[in-house]
Scaffold this motif. Sequence first.
Motif, mmCIF file in Angstrom:
data_model
loop_
_atom_site.group_PDB
_atom_site.id
_atom_site.type_symbol
_atom_site.label_atom_id
_atom_site.label_comp_id
_atom_site.label_asym_id
_atom_site.label_seq_id
_atom_site.Cartn_x
_atom_site.Cartn_y
_atom_site.Cartn_z
ATOM 1 N N THR A 1 -1.510 45.587 88.199
ATOM 2 C CA THR A 1 -2.306 46.737 87.765
ATOM 3 C C THR A 1 -3.310 46.289 86.713
ATOM 4 O OG1 THR A 1 -0.446 48.245 88.138
ATOM 5 C CG2 THR A 1 -2.232 49.042 86.740
ATOM 6 N N VAL A 2 -4.537 46.704 86.897
ATOM 7 C CA VAL A 2 -5.545 46.504 85.858
ATOM 8 C C VAL A 2 -5.474 47.700 84.914
ATOM 9 C CG1 VAL A 2 -8.001 46.312 85.332
ATOM 10 C CG2 VAL A 2 -7.060 45.170 87.354
ATOM 11 N N VAL A 3 -5.309 47.421 83.638
ATOM 12 C CA VAL A 3 -5.270 48.487 82.636
ATOM 13 C C VAL A 3 -6.532 48.386 81.793
ATOM 14 C CG1 VAL A 3 -4.019 49.509 80.707
ATOM 15 C CG2 VAL A 3 -2.754 48.474 82.605
ATOM 16 N N LEU A 4 -7.269 49.481 81.769
ATOM 17 C CA LEU A 4 -8.500 49.566 80.994
ATOM 18 C C LEU A 4 -8.224 50.370 79.729
ATOM 19 C CD1 LEU A 4 -11.594 49.315 80.604
ATOM 20 C CD2 LEU A 4 -11.816 51.392 82.012
ATOM 21 N N PHE A 5 -8.454 49.759 78.586
ATOM 22 C CA PHE A 5 -8.305 50.438 77.302
ATOM 23 C C PHE A 5 -9.700 50.849 76.828
ATOM 24 C CE2 PHE A 5 -4.632 47.703 77.712
ATOM 25 C CZ PHE A 5 -3.587 48.504 77.272
ATOM 26 N N ILE A 6 -9.879 52.137 76.610
ATOM 27 C CA ILE A 6 -11.171 52.667 76.183
ATOM 28 C C ILE A 6 -11.055 53.098 74.724
ATOM 29 C CG2 ILE A 6 -12.908 54.459 76.561
ATOM 30 C CD1 ILE A 6 -11.983 54.534 79.493
ATOM 31 N N PRO B 1 7.834 47.282 84.968
ATOM 32 C CA PRO B 1 8.077 48.035 86.216
ATOM 33 C C PRO B 1 6.937 48.973 86.590
ATOM 34 C CG PRO B 1 10.055 47.998 84.855
ATOM 35 C CD PRO B 1 8.972 47.383 84.035
ATOM 36 N N GLN B 2 6.348 49.640 85.617
ATOM 37 C CA GLN B 2 5.296 50.610 85.931
ATOM 38 C C GLN B 2 4.005 49.949 86.402
ATOM 39 O OE1 GLN B 2 6.599 49.940 82.958
ATOM 40 N NE2 GLN B 2 5.206 50.367 81.239
ATOM 41 N N PHE B 3 3.920 48.620 86.266
ATOM 42 C CA PHE B 3 2.695 47.924 86.646
ATOM 43 C C PHE B 3 2.860 47.042 87.881
ATOM 44 C CE2 PHE B 3 1.809 48.141 81.864
ATOM 45 C CZ PHE B 3 1.082 49.317 81.995
ATOM 46 N N THR C 1 -9.879 56.479 68.575
ATOM 47 C CA THR C 1 -8.923 56.908 69.594
ATOM 48 C C THR C 1 -8.919 55.893 70.732
ATOM 49 O OG1 THR C 1 -10.552 58.256 70.783
ATOM 50 C CG2 THR C 1 -9.285 59.330 69.024
ATOM 51 N N VAL C 2 -7.766 55.756 71.363
ATOM 52 C CA VAL C 2 -7.607 54.785 72.446
ATOM 53 C C VAL C 2 -7.062 55.512 73.670
ATOM 54 C CG1 VAL C 2 -6.566 52.608 73.163
ATOM 55 C CG2 VAL C 2 -7.081 53.001 70.739
ATOM 56 N N GLU C 3 -7.734 55.345 74.782
ATOM 57 C CA GLU C 3 -7.260 55.893 76.055
ATOM 58 C C GLU C 3 -6.903 54.740 76.977
ATOM 59 O OE1 GLU C 3 -8.693 58.700 79.828
ATOM 60 O OE2 GLU C 3 -10.080 58.269 78.174
ATOM 61 N N GLU C 4 -5.797 54.892 77.668
ATOM 62 C CA GLU C 4 -5.292 53.849 78.558
ATOM 63 C C GLU C 4 -5.447 54.334 80.002
ATOM 64 O OE1 GLU C 4 -0.880 51.940 79.229
ATOM 65 O OE2 GLU C 4 -1.521 52.409 77.175
ATOM 66 N N VAL C 5 -6.223 53.602 80.799
ATOM 67 C CA VAL C 5 -6.493 53.999 82.182
ATOM 68 C C VAL C 5 -5.993 52.904 83.122
ATOM 69 C CG1 VAL C 5 -8.255 54.651 83.861
ATOM 70 C CG2 VAL C 5 -8.543 55.270 81.444
ATOM 71 N N ARG C 6 -5.167 53.295 84.078
ATOM 72 C CA ARG C 6 -4.659 52.328 85.057
ATOM 73 C C ARG C 6 -5.546 52.355 86.297
ATOM 74 N NH1 ARG C 6 1.893 53.512 84.752
ATOM 75 N NH2 ARG C 6 2.004 53.528 82.455
ATOM 76 N N LEU C 7 -6.009 51.188 86.676
ATOM 77 C CA LEU C 7 -6.879 51.064 87.845
ATOM 78 C C LEU C 7 -6.156 50.255 88.910
ATOM 79 C CD1 LEU C 7 -10.220 50.156 86.018
ATOM 80 C CD2 LEU C 7 -9.510 52.414 86.813
ATOM 81 N N ARG C 8 -5.839 50.886 90.003
ATOM 82 C CA ARG C 8 -5.214 50.165 91.120
ATOM 83 C C ARG C 8 -6.287 49.929 92.183
ATOM 84 N NH1 ARG C 8 0.180 49.471 90.918
ATOM 85 N NH2 ARG C 8 1.384 50.805 89.509
ATOM 86 N N THR D 1 -7.341 44.283 81.149
ATOM 87 C CA THR D 1 -6.402 43.182 81.343
ATOM 88 C C THR D 1 -5.491 43.505 82.520
ATOM 89 O OG1 THR D 1 -4.778 41.761 80.224
ATOM 90 C CG2 THR D 1 -4.663 44.114 79.763
ATOM 91 N N VAL D 2 -4.808 42.490 83.009
ATOM 92 C CA VAL D 2 -3.908 42.644 84.155
ATOM 93 C C VAL D 2 -2.464 42.598 83.671
ATOM 94 C CG1 VAL D 2 -3.128 41.634 86.335
ATOM 95 C CG2 VAL D 2 -5.565 41.591 85.737
ATOM 96 N N PHE D 3 -1.651 43.547 84.150
ATOM 97 C CA PHE D 3 -0.213 43.530 83.895
ATOM 98 C C PHE D 3 0.519 43.458 85.229
ATOM 99 C CE2 PHE D 3 -1.493 45.937 79.957
ATOM 100 C CZ PHE D 3 -1.146 44.931 79.072
ATOM 101 N N CYS D 4 1.604 42.671 85.248
ATOM 102 C CA CYS D 4 2.352 42.489 86.497
ATOM 103 C C CYS D 4 3.861 42.646 86.340
ATOM 104 C CB CYS D 4 2.099 41.084 87.078
ATOM 105 S SG CYS D 4 0.379 40.689 87.380
ATOM 106 N N HIS D 5 4.388 42.462 85.137
ATOM 107 C CA HIS D 5 5.826 42.284 84.976
ATOM 108 C C HIS D 5 6.574 43.535 84.544
ATOM 109 C CE1 HIS D 5 5.230 38.001 85.594
ATOM 110 N NE2 HIS D 5 4.212 38.065 84.747
#
Length: 568
Positions: free
Chosen positions: A544-549, A538-540, A559-566, A532-536
């Motif tokens: 930023t596209v955030v990939l949840f694995i 501050p860290q995004f 288990t859930v891993e959060e990966v930020r893809l710029r 999904t895309v986050f914009c609002h």
Amino acid sequence: MRVFLVTLHSKFIHASLALPYLAAYGREAVEAKISLGEFTVHEPKEQIIAAILAEQPDIVAFSIYIWNRRMTLEVADAIATIAPGVQIVLGGPEISFDGPELFQRHPGVTGLIRGEGEAPFREFLQRRAKGIDPAGVPRTLWRTAEGLVEGPSSPPLADLDAIPSPFAAELVDLSRGFVYLETSRGCPYQCSFCMSSLDPGVRSFSMERIRSDLDILMTREIPKIKLVDRTFNYDPLRAEEIFAFILKNNRSSHFHFEIGANLLDGATIRLLKQVPEGMFQFEIGIQSASPDTLKAIRRPITLEKIHDNLERLRRETRITLHLDLIAGLPHEGYSRFLSSMDRIQALAPHHLQIEPVKLLPGSPLRREARERGIRFDPNPPYTVLTTPQLSFVEMEKLRGLSRLVDLTYNSGNFSGFLAGLAARCGSFSNALEKLQTFWSHRRLFRFPLQQRDIFERLREFVEEQFAAEEALVLKELLACDLARCERPAGEGMPALFDTSLTAAEQAAVQKKVREESAKVKGLGIKIQHFATVFCHLPQFHPRTVVLFIYRIQTGKRMTVEEVRLRIE
């Protein structure tokens, strides 16, 4: 002589400890068939009655608590009507302070045992076996042809080891995955709302007995063992010895203790650093952060020391912390209680329990209720309704806050959103008050809500209560929380996500998913993902596209891993 010991649990998973104690201590004294019957309050009453009568008992003894009083007495009345020759004996904390009126309302009841039941119940069985009138047994009230006979008072058992281990005797049902264990009786505190204030000090089973019972349960790998000691660490050295024994010998069991945080010392905390995650849970009754209230309920604790020890536990150990607050105590009104809640929540416990005080029969606070101007429900569970400092309307608001704490904070699934909401409202309690008003207006307290329903209602709350920019930030916090606790997919998903990825973003996501799938190939781990895309937040910024694995493996927690893809 056939004796049937009966109790009605609130949940099937619960297994009685009181009945096995009575059976173990009674069997040593008489030649009798003593059987146990454990039911729940959710079972049809007629089925319970039929099961009891199928035992063809001479004596039926019921263990009565707040949650089962009404139904137990109905069952007892029916047994007396169907089989008037059966002697019916009542005991348990909920019935111990009743008197003649109980016998008037329930003419089939033969006797009542007050307080700890092992010694008086055993003497009753001995007299019954010898044909001797049991009237006059200490700590009993008995029906006779001439009327009711009150036995003399007597101290409880001094030597708890005199009660044979119900675990060694295989009297406790270990198949339910949840077992109660007791290593001591009594409490060092004299809190006026608690029945333990009536106990004459603290008595402990021997360390040999404690180790033996623990060894049985840990060897059987009981999933959850709840210690029912009122203050487990009343003696820090004793507690440290038991903690060390568990750490050395535990296989897979989870332990729940009620402790006094102010009694923790440095040596114990250093030992507790060794506890693996998920093994220990501490329930700690703070009750109030108001010194005036603590003094009024005769709870002499030092809040500063509690605060320091809780900070150390949270910072230095992996123990799950469950903190309790009680609403409706003397000298604590609505705003002061909210201050207590903020102070305790700031310690970041894993669970925060808020309950209205219950004025239990026999408790000092119940005896003081009229003098203190406290009004309470005369029916179980005897919950406070109003106090001079707290109106009924305010008490209902606190009930709502308690429910919201359970739905949101205690679930562990809304941490980001709650932190953001508290920051915008000025405090944790202000945030919950605002949410409570919304929940009440929508009449949401009336019905159970599933997790996705809660997220959806929170989205509606944000859109209704906050301006556009703040709402966008709070909704992204809510979206992060949702994606961290489950994979957003299927119908009924709250409208929180922007999944409109560009071609380059989609390619980056697929590449990362292939890489992660290759890492776990052949390991029995299933990979799922959500992007999904986050914009609002501050860290995004700015996008930023955030990939949840999501890694799923049989028999293990997802288990859930959060990966930020710029993507440049």
